[in-house]
Design an enzyme around this catalytic site. Sequence first.
Site, PDB file in Angstrom:
ATOM      1  N   TYR A   1      32.281  48.492  46.281  1.00  0.00           N
ATOM      2  CA  TYR A   1      33.027  48.196  44.880  1.00  0.00           C
ATOM      3  C   TYR A   1      33.026  47.554  44.330  1.00  0.00           C
ATOM      4  CZ  TYR A   1      36.967  47.459  48.530  1.00  0.00           C
ATOM      5  OH  TYR A   1      38.205  47.310  48.769  1.00  0.00           O
ATOM      6  N   GLU A   2      33.940  46.621  43.025  1.00  0.00           N
ATOM      7  CA  GLU A   2      33.808  46.142  42.618  1.00  0.00           C
ATOM      8  C   GLU A   2      32.252  45.517  41.692  1.00  0.00           C
ATOM      9  OE1 GLU A   2      36.869  45.529  40.825  1.00  0.00           O
ATOM     10  OE2 GLU A   2      37.393  46.265  42.118  1.00  0.00           O
ATOM     11  N   GLY A   3      31.382  46.229  42.110  1.00  0.00           N
ATOM     12  CA  GLY A   3      30.156  45.916  41.648  1.00  0.00           C
ATOM     13  C   GLY A   3      29.226  46.403  42.659  1.00  0.00           C
TER      14      GLY A   3
END
Lengths: 608, 608
Positions: free
Chosen positions: A445-447
């Site tokens: 998550y978050e890239g």
Amino acid sequence: MPDYQAPLRDLRFVMDEMLDYPGHYARLPGGEEATPDVVAAILEEGARFSREVLLPLNQSGDREGCLLEGGEVKAPRGFKEAYAQYVEGGWPSLAADPAHGGQGLPHSLAMVLNEMVCSTNLAWGMYPGLSHGAADALRHHGTEEQQATYLTKLVEGTWTGTMCLTEPHCGTDLGLIKTRAMPNDDGSYAVTGTKIFISAGEHDLAENIVHLVLAKLPDAPEGSKGISLFVVPKYLPNEHLPDSDGNPGERNGVTCGSLEHKMGIHGNATCVMNFDSAKGFLVGAPNKGLACMFTMMNAARIGVGIQGLGLTEASFQNSLAYARDRLQMRALSGAKAPEKVADPIIVHPDVRRMLLTQKAFAEGGRMLVLYTAQMIDIVEQGTDADEKARAETLLGLLTPIVKAFLTEVGFEATNEGVQVFGGHGFIQEWGMEQLVRDARITRLYEGTTGIQALDLLGRKVLMSQGESLKAFTREIHKFCQAEEGNSQLAEFVRPLAKLNQEWGEMTMAIGMKAMTDREEVGAASVDYLMYSGYVTLAYLFARAARQAHAALAEGTDEAAFYRAKLDTARFFYQRLLPRTRAHKGALEAGAEPLMAISAEDFGLGFEI
Amino acid sequence: MPDYQAPLRDLRFVMDEMLDYPGHYARLPGGEEATPDVVAAILEEGARFSREVLLPLNQSGDREGCLLEGGEVKAPRGFKEAYAQYVEGGWPSLAADPAHGGQGLPHSLAMVLNEMVCSTNLAWGMYPGLSHGAADALRHHGTEEQQATYLTKLVEGTWTGTMCLTEPHCGTDLGLIKTRAMPNDDGSYAVTGTKIFISAGEHDLAENIVHLVLAKLPDAPEGSKGISLFVVPKYLPNEHLPDSDGNPGERNGVTCGSLEHKMGIHGNATCVMNFDSAKGFLVGAPNKGLACMFTMMNAARIGVGIQGLGLTEASFQNSLAYARDRLQMRALSGAKAPEKVADPIIVHPDVRRMLLTQKAFAEGGRMLVLYTAQMIDIVEQGTDADEKARAETLLGLLTPIVKAFLTEVGFEATNEGVQVFGGHGFIQEWGMEQLVRDARITRLYEGTTGIQALDLLGRKVLMSQGESLKAFTREIHKFCQAEEGNSQLAEFVRPLAKLNQEWGEMTMAIGMKAMTDREEVGAASVDYLMYSGYVTLAYLFARAARQAHAALAEGTDEAAFYRAKLDTARFFYQRLLPRTRAHKGALEAGAEPLMAISAEDFGLGFEI
């Protein structure tokens, strides 16, 4: 059940002895309140809160998960009460601007506390955790009115925030989003669409939830240039209603459609959020949502890196306790505990290899986070323009490393924790496998790691013509030069100087290749990021070693602590740093071995 | 839901084209029945069974888990019926000796089918899976009567088997077991004690369960020299009762006390088994249980390696499908599917890196398993004494590599599968995270990676003065010499020859160091094992490349298949083989960086 002690001694080493946090805070406008006594008191209170309040809810939260009933989400038993204590203790406002009701302490201090939260209850930590990103977006891009309405509540912690970016068909590629925002007559917007993977999208911990939502205006350009940011509260604050008192009023058209069933962080509600003409308010300029989003994302990315660190420390502490306790086999070189039926497994070199791997990543990760945290302090609160510019460059470079490297090695470290426990590591009761399942999301998550790697190599390093990297390698070079004659440090400085030079040369070579084939960037990226992470930690371990030698030379009654630090640095250099050879070898092979095979031919072994 | 196609084309390549299985079977006494047509028919039927019967039960089995009620364990819905089909189809008896009711086909064939079972439903596969070990122990060490009573039922599949080794306080160190066996007057024994982690220890799939149990006789010597093996059936067969018909009779004093809650393989019952004066029968000689145990263990270890392979293939196939389907971003070098809103993510080099890593480990692992399987065939059924001795040596060397290397890279590969799916990989519905959770146990059970590594380096390589390794490196050396002038193969043969020589030299160097410090063996072991795994796969990929070139030179209408094989081999050599540099560097650092720190000083960062 796993136990946890906040690593206060190691924090003191990194903050006070190695990175001169007292001096850093003294120089920071607003930082003068963060005196050593205040900092120590806050860290001790954070240690107590995380151990006594959050840790006991970690396994039960994992087992219970969240419950969606009639559109309302119930977090696991105890989560709401723990959050109330957190708010009451003033934790959410610690590093916020006094203008918005904050206590004005440095951001770095909140990051240190965050490590403790992540070590003891990651799923719980994700409820307040996302508020920071939402608050940052409003602080940087919100109107004064928006700040007064939403930011103060987020700072207080009575409301929490979310980041609503992902949709079923797009996560990385936000240019494809379908959520629409139609202008209402009153200057607000009607937001309609479906967002998925919304952490803490709906829950019962706070009075209200402030969604920061990416959506497209009717006349928006195609792709990522046509994204706008909106604030969409769960309950419309009363100022948007005739009788304004600022408290939550009418229920807005945003609801949780379902909860995801996930591998880990079961205690956190991961929601599908349906926006059905929900009233929203534009944040920042129309079609400039991507820039606002990056404001949220950068804070969140550092936060996820800290999650990797926190889980590493938690796993390390518990596998260390187990390795000292569990009796199994005799040491190959002869019995070490002849009075017992077998030796504790910590005598075995391979168990030590696993423990030291965890230890090195925990201590190395902590140095990296605290080094980066100083850059954040300077960017946020500094006044010297040159210093700020340099900090901004370094922060840009280090953010993807903090995020991806610390989560990759955090996953490795939590898995080593399971491995130290043997078969017991696979059993839920011991709590070690939960750390692995919780850690697994941090690489995503978050890239994802792949996205961070492209950000590092493509956006940060190559797009600046290598300048951002040079800002860092110059610092390492200076350090190596300064210590060139220090024979005690030679075991660190010599390999570090070589690696530092190699890093620059390797970067140049990739840049050259990328000029003729852009795919070379993607092909090198993840190995480049991991390589960069190891060199960065090598630099920090060399500084730690210098500090340890200095303390030992001065004389200390904590000689064992400093010698252990030197042992950890040596382990890192001798047993982990060789991994740079693998990453270098792989990335120098370039794009050709990745691109040669056609998409159709990948499956010929089974597609017949 | 994940899909699966048995990799029949790749199996044909490895078996028929590369390793000459038709010739191997023709030379094998009893193997002549395994004609190419028979083999093809069996593999196709296995492909159908695993896809149509086992795969649909994999996710539901994970969600449901097992239920313990009134001492009886219910496996997940559908498991019992699938097992009945499996028995009816004659799968359990495929490779068993006709003397015990088996079909007498080669063992290797059962191993190929096992890969398919592991790809589609590992938890289910563990019910029949443990029977092999129990059967092997009885076949090698049981009396004729024991074989008639138990082995024939295990071969039929109407009964299943377990291996009861681990106790709460010992797993690796079985010399510490506390389970006792007191002689009864009738020549049987009363077995009393608690065993944990007993896979398929209790369930409702079969009429009876045959436990192979390690216990100590009253006068047993201390430690591992005092272990004996007993067969303890759940129901005492009638021959042990007055009116014998050989069918299950009186319930024996062995019961399931509880089920473990685990990270994965939820569909398999992992039991705590309580033996309360359970009637048992000695297998083999008194106090010689350890040797019998190794007979069980070696088969089980290869089986676990195949689990790693099966999960790798399953993960690869599904992430490949996703990568072709999911549209996200444009290729850095320009749009590849301009008619779509974005390119399928398989265009991105880093996604390809992940897919190719899975592909290389799946195809490389398959070659390794099938290469090793030929050794098993020869050991079990061969007649030439020299050939048998050589096969035994190679099998001993390769067993820990198959077990540990294929499970370590299997865990990596299933994690790459999650990574290709991005956030969706973390969601249970997609099935990719289950593969990771299921794969996690394979690094632990039947001896952790650390134990396998000690077996490889300590027991197999160094205790034979390097002779067992030389048996393999000589074969590689011969291959390299034979292909020295083959310019097409130079890209493989040159690095392979170098590595092969380095492998021997490195081994010598460790052996020398170990003479003065035994801890050097443990310190080098896991890196040595991983290094060995990469070189072994390099050898097999070089042979695959030779085969592919030969087929292309001959002319073929499957040129794409052979070119893809070459691409995979190149990827392995160029992007994965550099990892040997990391392992070599780490192990050459030796024991010092692991042993320097004292057990007390490990925790000084947080223990204050």
